[in-house]
Design a protein around this motif. Structure first.
Motif, short mmCIF file in Angstrom:
data_model
loop_
_atom_site.label_atom_id
_atom_site.label_comp_id
_atom_site.label_asym_id
_atom_site.label_seq_id
_atom_site.Cartn_x
_atom_site.Cartn_y
_atom_site.Cartn_z
N UNK A 243 41.17 66.98 50.50
CA UNK A 243 42.02 67.12 51.69
C UNK A 243 43.25 66.23 51.62
N UNK A 244 43.11 65.08 51.01
CA UNK A 244 44.23 64.14 50.96
C UNK A 244 45.07 64.28 49.69
N UNK A 245 44.70 65.24 48.86
CA UNK A 245 45.46 65.52 47.64
C UNK A 245 45.73 67.02 47.56
N UNK A 246 46.17 67.48 46.39
CA UNK A 246 46.61 68.87 46.29
C UNK A 246 45.70 69.73 45.42
N UNK A 247 44.39 69.37 45.35
CA UNK A 247 43.50 70.15 44.49
C UNK A 247 42.33 70.73 45.28
N UNK A 248 41.64 71.67 44.66
CA UNK A 248 40.43 72.26 45.21
C UNK A 248 39.24 71.86 44.35
N UNK A 249 38.08 71.75 44.96
CA UNK A 249 36.86 71.35 44.26
C UNK A 249 36.27 72.57 43.55
N UNK A 250 36.03 72.42 42.25
CA UNK A 250 35.42 73.53 41.50
C UNK A 250 34.04 73.85 42.06
N UNK A 251 33.85 75.10 42.45
CA UNK A 251 32.55 75.58 42.90
C UNK A 251 32.16 76.87 42.19
N UNK A 252 32.76 77.10 41.02
CA UNK A 252 32.46 78.33 40.30
C UNK A 252 32.57 78.08 38.80
N UNK A 253 31.96 78.96 38.06
CA UNK A 253 32.14 79.04 36.61
C UNK A 253 32.12 80.51 36.23
N UNK A 254 32.51 80.81 35.00
CA UNK A 254 32.64 82.19 34.57
C UNK A 254 31.52 82.59 33.61
N UNK A 255 31.20 83.87 33.65
CA UNK A 255 30.35 84.48 32.64
C UNK A 255 31.16 85.67 32.10
N UNK A 256 31.62 85.55 30.87
CA UNK A 256 32.37 86.62 30.23
C UNK A 256 31.41 87.44 29.37
N UNK A 257 31.46 88.74 29.51
CA UNK A 257 30.62 89.63 28.72
C UNK A 257 31.52 90.46 27.80
N UNK A 258 31.16 90.48 26.52
CA UNK A 258 31.96 91.18 25.51
C UNK A 258 31.08 92.17 24.75
N UNK A 259 31.72 93.17 24.21
CA UNK A 259 31.04 94.15 23.35
C UNK A 259 31.67 94.10 21.97
N UNK A 260 30.82 94.06 20.94
CA UNK A 260 31.32 94.05 19.58
C UNK A 260 31.62 95.48 19.13
N UNK A 261 32.88 95.77 18.91
CA UNK A 261 33.31 97.11 18.53
C UNK A 261 34.12 97.02 17.25
N UNK A 262 34.54 98.17 16.74
CA UNK A 262 35.42 98.16 15.58
C UNK A 262 36.70 97.43 15.95
N UNK A 263 37.35 96.84 14.95
CA UNK A 263 38.55 96.01 15.21
C UNK A 263 39.55 96.74 16.09
N UNK A 264 39.96 96.08 17.16
CA UNK A 264 40.88 96.66 18.11
C UNK A 264 42.19 95.86 18.11
N UNK A 265 43.17 96.37 18.83
CA UNK A 265 44.44 95.65 18.96
C UNK A 265 44.19 94.32 19.69
N UNK A 266 44.89 93.31 19.28
CA UNK A 266 44.75 91.98 19.90
C UNK A 266 45.49 91.95 21.22
N UNK A 267 44.76 91.56 22.27
CA UNK A 267 45.36 91.36 23.59
C UNK A 267 45.37 89.87 23.86
N UNK A 268 46.54 89.29 23.98
CA UNK A 268 46.67 87.86 24.19
C UNK A 268 46.87 87.57 25.67
N UNK A 269 45.95 86.82 26.26
CA UNK A 269 46.05 86.46 27.67
C UNK A 269 46.64 85.06 27.79
N UNK A 270 47.79 84.96 28.35
CA UNK A 270 48.47 83.67 28.50
C UNK A 270 48.61 83.31 29.98
#
Length: 270
Positions: A243-270
């Motif tokens: 409250x007295x600063x400019x951040x939020x308290x982490x209350x989450x984490x991620x679960x990323x699910x991927x599928x192994x497929x034939x080589x695909x084009x690279x998508x770069x997330x920036x």
């Protein structure tokens, strides 16, 4: 329902306990049987349970290159899946092995290996357990240096820079998914990091390491994050700081699910 799980499409209404939404809320950790929340940094057993239900069948092989306290191997045993866990620290691996054995399932194999997931000979490991491929890979790496798990320079939690951490993580992806069967799945459980007044989107950096390697992103799941040991009984002070600063308290984490497929084009997330 699908060739990669045991769900029956005709009985879809019976699967009320199987989560299909992208927001996962767990009131408390499953600490039944051999499961234990004592290891600093382990994840809740409900995560591997849900993932194994959706993406594996009985008799499949599951690989965990960040085994830690053995949560995923215990859950695999309960669900009739074979499993391999790789752990860098001998003491941690031995303690996990003793607990895994208390829920031993004679119908499946649980193999604990002490080693470095970046460099371990995966082909030799596959031969040791008598399988040519694994059908699922589950990863719960350190959230960089938030928790120091050991003194080893091979430990990702001791990486000096973010680039060092991500480079090492990429090497583990390469080595651990080498024998993942095509058109099967892997998952990464990871949270972000807050340092020097800014958020480091560690989860999305790790996600991008999979995308760089041609994996297909199937899901971004958000799980609620309970109080850690370091912040236990300190909700008030952390709320005051937020409250007295400019951040939020982490209350989450991620679960990323991927599928192994034939080589695909690279998508770069920036």
């Amino acid at each position: 329902m699908a060739k990669y799980n045991d769900l029956d499409a005709a009985k879809w209404k019976d699967y009320g306990d199987v989560i299909t939404d992208s927001l996962w809320i767990f009131d408390k950790r499953d600490n039944t049987g051999a499961h234990s929340g004592s290891y600093h940094g382990n994840f809740v057993p409900q995560i591997p349970h849900q993932l194994f239900t959706r993406y594996t069948k009985k008799g499949d092989w599951i690989l965990d290159p960040f085994m830690g306290s053995g949560t995923s191997l215990i859950e695999a045993q309960r669900m009739g899946r074979n499993s391999i866990g790789i752990e860098l620290q001998k003491i941690v691996a031995e303690e996990a092995c003793s607990r895994i054995k208390t829920e031993q399932n004679n119908g499946c194999c649980a193999k604990v290996i002490i080693g470095n997931s970046k460099t371990i000979n995966m082909q030799k490991l596959m031969q040791t357990v008598g399988t040519e491929k694994v059908q699922f890979v589950i990863m719960h790496p350190p959230y960089w240096d938030i928790i120091k798990f050991s003194q080893s320079t091979d430990d990702l939690s001791n990486a000096e820079t973010l680039d060092d951490f991500l480079d090492a993580f990429g090497q583990i992806i390469d080595n651990s998914t080498k024998f993942l069967e095509h058109n099967r799945y892997c998952a990464c459980v990871i949270g972000d990091k807050y340092t020097n007044g800014q958020v480091i989107p560690l989860g999305f950096y790790c996600m991008n390491k999979f995308l760089e390697r041609g994996f297909m992103l199937k899901a971004i799941l958000v799980k609620n994050f309970g109080d850690t040991k370091g912040k236990s009984n300190q909700q008030g002070i952390w709320r005051y700081r937020a409250l007295t600063n400019d951040f939020y308290i982490f209350k989450h984490e991620y679960i990323f699910v991927f599928k192994k497929v034939e080589q695909r084009c690279h998508i770069d997330i920036r």
